[in-house]
Scaffold this motif. Structure first.
Motif, PDB file in Angstrom:
ATOM      1  N   THR A 160      48.739  53.382  45.912  1.00 13.40           N
ATOM      2  CA  THR A 160      47.465  53.918  45.423  1.00 13.40           C
ATOM      3  C   THR A 160      46.858  54.734  46.543  1.00 13.40           C
ATOM      4  O   THR A 160      46.954  54.371  47.717  1.00 13.40           O
ATOM      5  N   ARG A 161      46.246  55.832  46.177  1.00 15.18           N
ATOM      6  CA  ARG A 161      45.743  56.750  47.205  1.00 15.18           C
ATOM      7  C   ARG A 161      44.595  57.570  46.618  1.00 15.18           C
ATOM      8  O   ARG A 161      44.636  57.934  45.447  1.00 15.18           O
ATOM      9  N   ARG A 162      43.589  57.825  47.438  1.00 14.57           N
ATOM     10  CA  ARG A 162      42.474  58.678  47.001  1.00 14.57           C
ATOM     11  C   ARG A 162      42.793  60.114  47.417  1.00 14.57           C
ATOM     12  O   ARG A 162      43.028  60.394  48.592  1.00 14.57           O
ATOM     13  N   VAL A 163      42.829  61.003  46.453  1.00 12.31           N
ATOM     14  CA  VAL A 163      43.187  62.404  46.730  1.00 12.31           C
ATOM     15  C   VAL A 163      42.156  63.319  46.080  1.00 12.31           C
ATOM     16  O   VAL A 163      41.956  63.270  44.859  1.00 12.31           O
ATOM     17  N   GLY A 164      41.504  64.124  46.886  1.00 11.44           N
ATOM     18  CA  GLY A 164      40.518  65.067  46.344  1.00 11.44           C
ATOM     19  C   GLY A 164      39.383  64.365  45.625  1.00 11.44           C
ATOM     20  O   GLY A 164      38.897  64.869  44.614  1.00 11.44           O
ATOM     21  N   HIS A 178      39.406  52.063  29.288  1.00 11.87           N
ATOM     22  CA  HIS A 178      38.399  51.234  28.638  1.00 11.87           C
ATOM     23  C   HIS A 178      37.016  51.516  29.209  1.00 11.87           C
ATOM     24  O   HIS A 178      36.159  52.073  28.547  1.00 11.87           O
ATOM     25  N   ARG A 179      36.780  51.168  30.489  1.00 11.68           N
ATOM     26  CA  ARG A 179      35.441  51.408  31.055  1.00 11.68           C
ATOM     27  C   ARG A 179      35.478  51.994  32.462  1.00 11.68           C
ATOM     28  O   ARG A 179      34.470  52.064  33.138  1.00 11.68           O
ATOM     29  N   GLY A 180      36.693  52.353  32.909  1.00  9.67           N
ATOM     30  CA  GLY A 180      36.760  53.108  34.163  1.00  9.67           C
ATOM     31  C   GLY A 180      37.179  52.342  35.402  1.00  9.67           C
ATOM     32  O   GLY A 180      37.374  52.952  36.453  1.00  9.67           O
ATOM     33  N   ALA A 181      37.321  51.022  35.333  1.00 13.80           N
ATOM     34  CA  ALA A 181      37.671  50.265  36.548  1.00 13.80           C
ATOM     35  C   ALA A 181      39.042  50.701  37.077  1.00 13.80           C
ATOM     36  O   ALA A 181      39.880  51.216  36.321  1.00 13.80           O
ATOM     37  N   GLN A 182      39.270  50.435  38.366  1.00 19.59           N
ATOM     38  CA  GLN A 182      40.584  50.733  38.940  1.00 19.59           C
ATOM     39  C   GLN A 182      41.625  49.820  38.313  1.00 19.59           C
ATOM     40  O   GLN A 182      41.483  48.595  38.365  1.00 19.59           O
ATOM     41  N   VAL A 183      42.661  50.397  37.768  1.00 22.92           N
ATOM     42  CA  VAL A 183      43.680  49.597  37.087  1.00 22.92           C
ATOM     43  C   VAL A 183      44.603  48.919  38.109  1.00 22.92           C
ATOM     44  O   VAL A 183      45.018  47.784  37.923  1.00 22.92           O
ATOM     45  N   GLU A 184      44.923  49.616  39.172  1.00 23.21           N
ATOM     46  CA  GLU A 184      45.750  49.013  40.234  1.00 23.21           C
ATOM     47  C   GLU A 184      44.929  49.006  41.514  1.00 23.21           C
ATOM     48  O   GLU A 184      44.448  50.046  41.952  1.00 23.21           O
ATOM     49  N   ARG A 185      44.781  47.820  42.118  1.00 23.13           N
ATOM     50  CA  ARG A 185      43.925  47.718  43.309  1.00 23.13           C
ATOM     51  C   ARG A 185      44.689  47.400  44.590  1.00 23.13           C
ATOM     52  O   ARG A 185      44.119  47.331  45.648  1.00 23.13           O
ATOM     53  N   GLN A 186      46.002  47.193  44.465  1.00 25.56           N
ATOM     54  CA  GLN A 186      46.804  46.959  45.670  1.00 25.56           C
ATOM     55  C   GLN A 186      47.165  48.309  46.310  1.00 25.56           C
ATOM     56  O   GLN A 186      47.352  49.292  45.604  1.00 25.56           O
ATOM     57  N   PRO A 187      47.311  48.357  47.631  1.00 27.23           N
ATOM     58  CA  PRO A 187      47.673  49.636  48.266  1.00 27.23           C
ATOM     59  C   PRO A 187      49.092  50.093  47.941  1.00 27.23           C
ATOM     60  O   PRO A 187      49.371  51.276  47.893  1.00 27.23           O
ATOM     61  N   CYS A 188      50.015  49.110  47.686  1.00 27.56           N
ATOM     62  CA  CYS A 188      51.383  49.497  47.351  1.00 27.56           C
ATOM     63  C   CYS A 188      52.086  48.313  46.707  1.00 27.56           C
ATOM     64  O   CYS A 188      51.588  47.184  46.752  1.00 27.56           O
ATOM     65  N   GLY A 189      53.238  48.565  46.101  1.00 23.31           N
ATOM     66  CA  GLY A 189      53.980  47.479  45.472  1.00 23.31           C
ATOM     67  C   GLY A 189      55.078  48.028  44.588  1.00 23.31           C
ATOM     68  O   GLY A 189      55.423  49.217  44.660  1.00 23.31           O
ATOM     69  N   ASN A 190      55.630  47.146  43.728  1.00 20.23           N
ATOM     70  CA  ASN A 190      56.662  47.533  42.783  1.00 20.23           C
ATOM     71  C   ASN A 190      56.263  46.908  41.454  1.00 20.23           C
ATOM     72  O   ASN A 190      56.096  45.692  41.365  1.00 20.23           O
ATOM     73  N   ALA A 191      56.054  47.735  40.431  1.00 20.18           N
ATOM     74  CA  ALA A 191      55.515  47.192  39.184  1.00 20.18           C
ATOM     75  C   ALA A 191      56.024  47.970  37.980  1.00 20.18           C
ATOM     76  O   ALA A 191      56.052  49.204  38.009  1.00 20.18           O
ATOM     77  N   ILE A 192      56.417  47.229  36.925  1.00 22.69           N
ATOM     78  CA  ILE A 192      56.808  47.919  35.696  1.00 22.69           C
ATOM     79  C   ILE A 192      55.605  48.090  34.773  1.00 22.69           C
ATOM     80  O   ILE A 192      55.673  48.759  33.761  1.00 22.69           O
ATOM     81  N   SER A 193      54.488  47.439  35.134  1.00 23.53           N
ATOM     82  CA  SER A 193      53.274  47.616  34.331  1.00 23.53           C
ATOM     83  C   SER A 193      52.046  47.439  35.226  1.00 23.53           C
ATOM     84  O   SER A 193      52.140  46.917  36.340  1.00 23.53           O
ATOM     85  N   PHE A 194      50.915  47.909  34.725  1.00 23.41           N
ATOM     86  CA  PHE A 194      49.652  47.751  35.438  1.00 23.41           C
ATOM     87  C   PHE A 194      48.680  47.049  34.506  1.00 23.41           C
ATOM     88  O   PHE A 194      48.626  47.342  33.310  1.00 23.41           O
ATOM     89  N   LYS A 195      47.894  46.122  35.079  1.00 21.86           N
ATOM     90  CA  LYS A 195      46.928  45.398  34.238  1.00 21.86           C
ATOM     91  C   LYS A 195      45.549  45.505  34.882  1.00 21.86           C
ATOM     92  O   LYS A 195      45.385  45.164  36.058  1.00 21.86           O
TER      93      LYS A 195
END
Ligand code: FES
Ligand code: FE
Length: 430
Positions: free
Chosen positions: A66-70, A93-110
């Protein structure tokens, strides 16, 4: 709605560019005005190719960072097929960050807020009890995670663009593309971002760091402590170092606002120039690297890659310093007088432990936030920003050095003028 702010009435926007007399000035309002920052967000950061990350940061399918760009939170990931993607990290849904970890390996995001789930292509994948939502809810893609309009790569450097109409990345990179070629050729094994990043903030306008990143002129004055240290390591005084570089270092306009200084300094380069402090072992290892390079890319190109230093600025805010170690750096405005900086070390894959140590020592020692260079530069930038409080009385920065020269050197300011002309063309010029 678009932002409006009027440039000064000299018909040149916020710069004075007098090519006949060799004078170049920048209005200090460009460093202090919230309205100009709003214009920059709209006309520069929302329309330029911005560095997202390097392929080496996602070695396997389903890897993500995850990274903040522009100014926007993004997920840079690879799907099951291994394709690289840039997804806006804001829940439909309401705008929250879906992924909050800096990095990882995931087939889905919750999403942590109400639990909506998505596969790693961003497709909505939540089952709700019957009757809660319409039966075809989400079939039209309206609650999928949104993709960034454009993602593209050059030599494994991934960039995004928030403008779907933007020119191609290759065309945008113009003359800077060749520098990415040089970097990619450092090693037969490919290149990688070394784990971790340095993050810090500076109480100064972001464009001050653009200028500083390829400002050869300030080095002897601002970094006198480093030159004293160099004297003990390589036996050359600051004057001798500057004299040895004068005339050979170039300040280059690479097109589209990209610039570079390139020349040969006397400090060590882990790929091509050993210094006495590295001992005979270091010399032998670096000679072996150069021989491999000569055989692979030819003697001329090998010499350029291994022994020349270059500080590249890709418009608007990507800096690659290939001087001692290689650093990749981006920075974004948080306010007119505040920026946040992220810096990564970049290195050949599979190099020896000893060489990697020399490289990382070098990275920390000069360009690290506690190194010889960065604290001095931060002090200079913050000092300049404080000076702009008096812009009402002292209105212009001067960037005229070497403007009448046919072949400006690295201690001239041609590279900054190239940036400012592009900046002014986009933000307020005519
Ligand atoms: Fe993400 Fe509600 S904001 S599930
Ligand atoms: Fe500096």
């Amino acid at each position: 709605m678009s932002t409006t702010v009027s440039p000064p009435s000299n018909n040149q926007g916020w710069i004075i560019d007098d090519r006949e007399r060799g004078l170049f000035k920048v209005d200090r309002e460009a460093f202090t005005s919230p309205e100009i920052l709003a214009l920059e967000r709209e006309r520069i950061f929302d329309r330029s190719w911005l560095f997202l990350g390097h392929a080496s940061e996602l070695p396997k399918p389903n890897d993500f960072i995850t990274r903040r760009v522009g100014g926007r939170d993004l997920i840079f990931n690879r799907n099951r097929k291994g394709e690289f993607q840039a997804i806006i990290n804001a829940c439909p849904h309401r705008g929250a960050q879906v992924e909050r970890q800096p990095c990882g390996n995931a087939i889905s995001f919750k999403c942590f807020y109400h639990g909506w789930a998505f596969n790693n292509n961003g497709r909505f994948a939540t089952r709700s009890p019957e009757g809660v939502y319409p039966s075809d809810f989400g079939d039209d893609g309206s609650v999928d995670l949104v993709r960034v309009p454009r993602i593209d790569s050059y030599r494994d450097f991934y960039f995004i663009n928030y403008d779907s109409e933007a020119i191609s990345l290759k065309e945008y990179l113009a003359g800077s593309a060749e520098v990415f070629d040089l970097l990619a050729d450092h090693s037969p094994n490919g290149m990688e971002i070394v784990g971790g990043a340095q993050e810090y903030s500076v109480r100064a306008n972001w464009k001050l760091l653009v200028e500083n990143s390829y400002d050869g002129y300030h080095a002897a004055e601002t970094h006198s402590t480093y030159f004293e240290y160099l004297l003990s390591v390589i036996g050359m005084s600051a004057e001798e170092v500057i004299a040895s570089m004068e005339g050979e270092t170039k300040g280059l306009d690479l097109g589209n606002g990209h610039s570079m200084i390139e020349g040969r300094g006397p400090w060590g380069r882990p790929i091509g120039r050993p210094i006495p402090a590295w001992g005979d072992e270091g010399r032998a290892e670096i000679e072996a690297i150069k021989s491999e390079l000569r055989a692979r890319v030819g003697p001329e190109r090998a010499e350029r890659i291994a022994t020349y230093d270059r500080n590249l600025g890709v418009f608007p805010n990507l800096v690659i310093n290939d001087i001692m170690a290689i650093t990749v750096r981006t920075f974004y405005p948080e306010a007119p007088d505040l920026m946040s900086v992220t810096s990564w070390a970049f290195a050949p894959k599979g190099e020896t432990r000893e060489l990697r140590k020399r490289r990382l020592d070098n990275f920390l020692e000069f360009l690290g936030p506690g190194g010889f260079a960065t604290p001095d530069d931060v002090e200079a930038l913050e000092s300049a920003q404080r000076g702009y409080a008096s812009a009402k009385f002292a209105r212009y920065n001067d960037i005229s050095r070497g403007a009448l020269k046919k072949n400006p050197g690295g201690n001239d300011e041609n590279q900054m003028r190239a940036f400012w002309r592009e900046w002014n063309r986009r933000v307020g010029g005519c």
